[in-house]
Design a protein around this motif. Structure first.
Motif, PDB file in Angstrom:
ATOM      1  N   VAL A 197       6.374  -5.083   5.500  1.00  0.00           N
ATOM      2  CA  VAL A 197       7.279  -4.130   6.166  1.00  0.00           C
ATOM      3  C   VAL A 197       7.750  -3.122   5.125  1.00  0.00           C
ATOM      4  N   THR A 198       7.395  -1.872   5.316  1.00  0.00           N
ATOM      5  CA  THR A 198       7.824  -0.846   4.350  1.00  0.00           C
ATOM      6  C   THR A 198       9.273  -0.404   4.639  1.00  0.00           C
ATOM      7  N   ALA A 199       9.951   0.068   3.602  1.00  0.00           N
ATOM      8  CA  ALA A 199      11.369   0.435   3.708  1.00  0.00           C
ATOM      9  C   ALA A 199      11.632   1.427   4.847  1.00  0.00           C
ATOM     10  N   GLY A 210       0.805  -1.220   0.000  1.00  0.00           N
ATOM     11  CA  GLY A 210       0.000   0.000   0.000  1.00  0.00           C
ATOM     12  C   GLY A 210       0.837   1.268   0.000  1.00  0.00           C
ATOM     13  N   VAL A 211       2.165   1.140   0.140  1.00  0.00           N
ATOM     14  CA  VAL A 211       3.024   2.332   0.220  1.00  0.00           C
ATOM     15  C   VAL A 211       3.731   2.529  -1.120  1.00  0.00           C
ATOM     16  N   PHE A 212       3.291   3.535  -1.884  1.00  0.00           N
ATOM     17  CA  PHE A 212       3.863   3.844  -3.202  1.00  0.00           C
ATOM     18  C   PHE A 212       3.987   2.555  -4.028  1.00  0.00           C
ATOM     19  N   ASP A 248      20.441   6.519  -4.405  1.00  0.00           N
ATOM     20  CA  ASP A 248      20.055   5.920  -5.683  1.00  0.00           C
ATOM     21  C   ASP A 248      18.654   5.323  -5.524  1.00  0.00           C
ATOM     22  N   MET A 249      18.258   4.508  -6.499  1.00  0.00           N
ATOM     23  CA  MET A 249      16.901   3.961  -6.488  1.00  0.00           C
ATOM     24  C   MET A 249      16.637   3.036  -5.304  1.00  0.00           C
ATOM     25  N   SER A 250      17.700   2.515  -4.684  1.00  0.00           N
ATOM     26  CA  SER A 250      17.536   1.584  -3.558  1.00  0.00           C
ATOM     27  C   SER A 250      17.761   2.264  -2.217  1.00  0.00           C
ATOM     28  N   THR A 251      17.663   3.577  -2.185  1.00  0.00           N
ATOM     29  CA  THR A 251      17.953   4.315  -0.947  1.00  0.00           C
ATOM     30  C   THR A 251      16.701   4.983  -0.416  1.00  0.00           C
ATOM     31  N   LEU A 252      16.549   4.916   0.902  1.00  0.00           N
ATOM     32  CA  LEU A 252      15.532   5.698   1.578  1.00  0.00           C
ATOM     33  C   LEU A 252      16.273   6.789   2.350  1.00  0.00           C
TER      34      LEU A 252
HETATM   35  N1  SAH Z   1       6.330  -0.414  -1.506  1.00  0.00           N
HETATM   36  C1  SAH Z   1       7.703  -0.101  -1.157  1.00  0.00           C
HETATM   37  C2  SAH Z   1       8.140   1.246  -1.725  1.00  0.00           C
HETATM   38  C3  SAH Z   1       8.191   1.286  -3.228  1.00  0.00           C
HETATM   39  S1  SAH Z   1       8.866   2.799  -3.825  1.00  0.00           S
HETATM   40  C4  SAH Z   1       7.844  -0.110   0.365  1.00  0.00           C
HETATM   41  O1  SAH Z   1       6.837  -0.152   1.082  1.00  0.00           O
HETATM   42  O2  SAH Z   1       8.997  -0.078   0.839  1.00  0.00           O
HETATM   43  C5  SAH Z   1      10.577   2.331  -4.061  1.00  0.00           C
HETATM   44  C6  SAH Z   1      11.455   3.080  -3.075  1.00  0.00           C
HETATM   45  O3  SAH Z   1      11.376   2.452  -1.794  1.00  0.00           O
HETATM   46  C7  SAH Z   1      12.926   3.080  -3.395  1.00  0.00           C
HETATM   47  O4  SAH Z   1      13.283   4.091  -4.348  1.00  0.00           O
HETATM   48  C8  SAH Z   1      13.532   3.376  -2.029  1.00  0.00           C
HETATM   49  O5  SAH Z   1      13.398   4.748  -1.710  1.00  0.00           O
HETATM   50  C9  SAH Z   1      12.603   2.593  -1.106  1.00  0.00           C
HETATM   51  N2  SAH Z   1      13.115   1.247  -0.802  1.00  0.00           N
HETATM   52  C10 SAH Z   1      12.572   0.069  -1.146  1.00  0.00           C
HETATM   53  N3  SAH Z   1      13.306  -0.969  -0.656  1.00  0.00           N
HETATM   54  C11 SAH Z   1      14.339  -0.410   0.021  1.00  0.00           C
HETATM   55  C12 SAH Z   1      15.435  -0.944   0.778  1.00  0.00           C
HETATM   56  N4  SAH Z   1      15.625  -2.266   0.921  1.00  0.00           N
HETATM   57  N5  SAH Z   1      16.307  -0.077   1.337  1.00  0.00           N
HETATM   58  C13 SAH Z   1      16.131   1.267   1.216  1.00  0.00           C
HETATM   59  N6  SAH Z   1      15.112   1.824   0.528  1.00  0.00           N
HETATM   60  C14 SAH Z   1      14.228   1.002  -0.061  1.00  0.00           C
END
Ligand code: SAH
Length: 251
Positions: free
Chosen positions: A114-116, A84-86, A219-223
């Motif tokens: 579990v959301t990021a 449900g999160v993005f 990057d794309m894998s960063t929160l």
């Molecule tokens: N539904 C996912 C989010 C999707 S949007 C959730 O609830 O986590 C994709 C974004 O989520 C990425 O660009 C990054 O900002 C974050 N993300 C997803 N997996 C991650 C991880 N393992 N570590 C850090 N950020 C993460």
């Protein structure tokens, strides 16, 4: 025929962060629908069909899942983190609301993951101990003006801010521009954490301040987590922690 459509999320990466409910659905489903790299994280099972698609095709993926379920399949629509999160849950409801009569008999259920943001927060300490918000910097589905307005409001409201989708290959400048907006309101010493690939083998955490935050770390894998005024950092038990006290201490 009554089909089943389960909307699930795999968590941020670690197998242990997959809920037992989601694990059971993955074992039972006849069809998995999702973005290719997410499906690649699910072990193959005999007889289970996979329908991988590109990241941008959310609505056609939702439609595909609904069509398969309406023909009697047990479909799992797979997102990363929480669905449900993005992620896909909203795309499914957007599609369902426009709805095809054939979809009305489907059992639809959303299952939390579990959301990021929560995984990153746990690694760092307790940065979400007081009021926080989450903003996606992706400008695929909204304009930069909207993102800028929300960043400004979050900074003015002194929330801890979790920034999802801070950068993509096509738009590496998003996080740079976001820091520029936040620096207009927040103090230079505001704590910033880059949580990269949390729960994966290449996990990497960087703690810094808003003044020093380097956009190249995202990057794309960063929160990216940006602290509130009260968010603090200290060393104990052999490492550095960050947390936001539960009271604002009169601030
Ligand atoms: N539904 C996912 C989010 C999707 S949007 C959730 O609830 O986590 C994709 C974004 O989520 C990425 O660009 C990054 O900002 C974050 N993300 C997803 N997996 C991650 C991880 N393992 N570590 C850090 N950020 C993460």
């Amino acid at each position: 025929m009554t089909g089943q459509l389960d909307i699930i999320g795999l968590g941020p990466g670690r197998q242990e962060w997959l809920t037992t409910e989601t694990e059971a659905i993955l074992a039972r489903a006849s069809d998995l629908v999702g973005y290719g790299p997410y499906l690649d994280r699910v072990p193959h099972r005999d007889g289970q069909r996979r329908h991988a698609s590109d990241n941008r095709e959310e609505i056609s993926r939702a439609r595909q899942g609904l069509d398969l379920a309406s023909s009697g399949a047990h479909v799992a629509i797979v997102s990363g983190g929480d669905p449900g999160v993005f992620a896909m849950a909203a795309a499914v409801f957007e599609t369902l609301e426009q709805g095809d009569a054939a979809w009305q008999s489907i059992n639809v259920a959303v299952h939390p993951g579990v959301t990021a943001m929560l995984a990153a927060a746990a690694r760092l300490g307790a940065p979400l101990g007081h009021d926080f918000c989450a903003i996606s910097l992706s400008d695929n589905l909204k304009s930069w003006e909207v993102i800028e307005r929300r960043l400004h409001a979050a900074a003015t409201g002194d929330f801890v801010i979790a920034l999802y989708n801070p950068a993509s290959k096509a738009r590496p400048h998003l996080i740079h521009d976001a820091f520029t907006v936040l620096r207009e309101t927040k103090e230079p010493e505001t704590i910033v954490a880059f949580a990269r690939a949390v729960g994966r083998p290449d996990e990497h955490m960087t703690l810094t301040t808003l003044a020093k935050a380097d956009p190249a770390l995202a990057d794309m894998s960063t929160l990216v987590l940006v602290g509130a005024h009260a968010t603090r950092s200290f060393e104990a038990c052999g490492r550095r922690w960050i947390y936001t006290p539960r009271g604002t201490g009169g601030v």
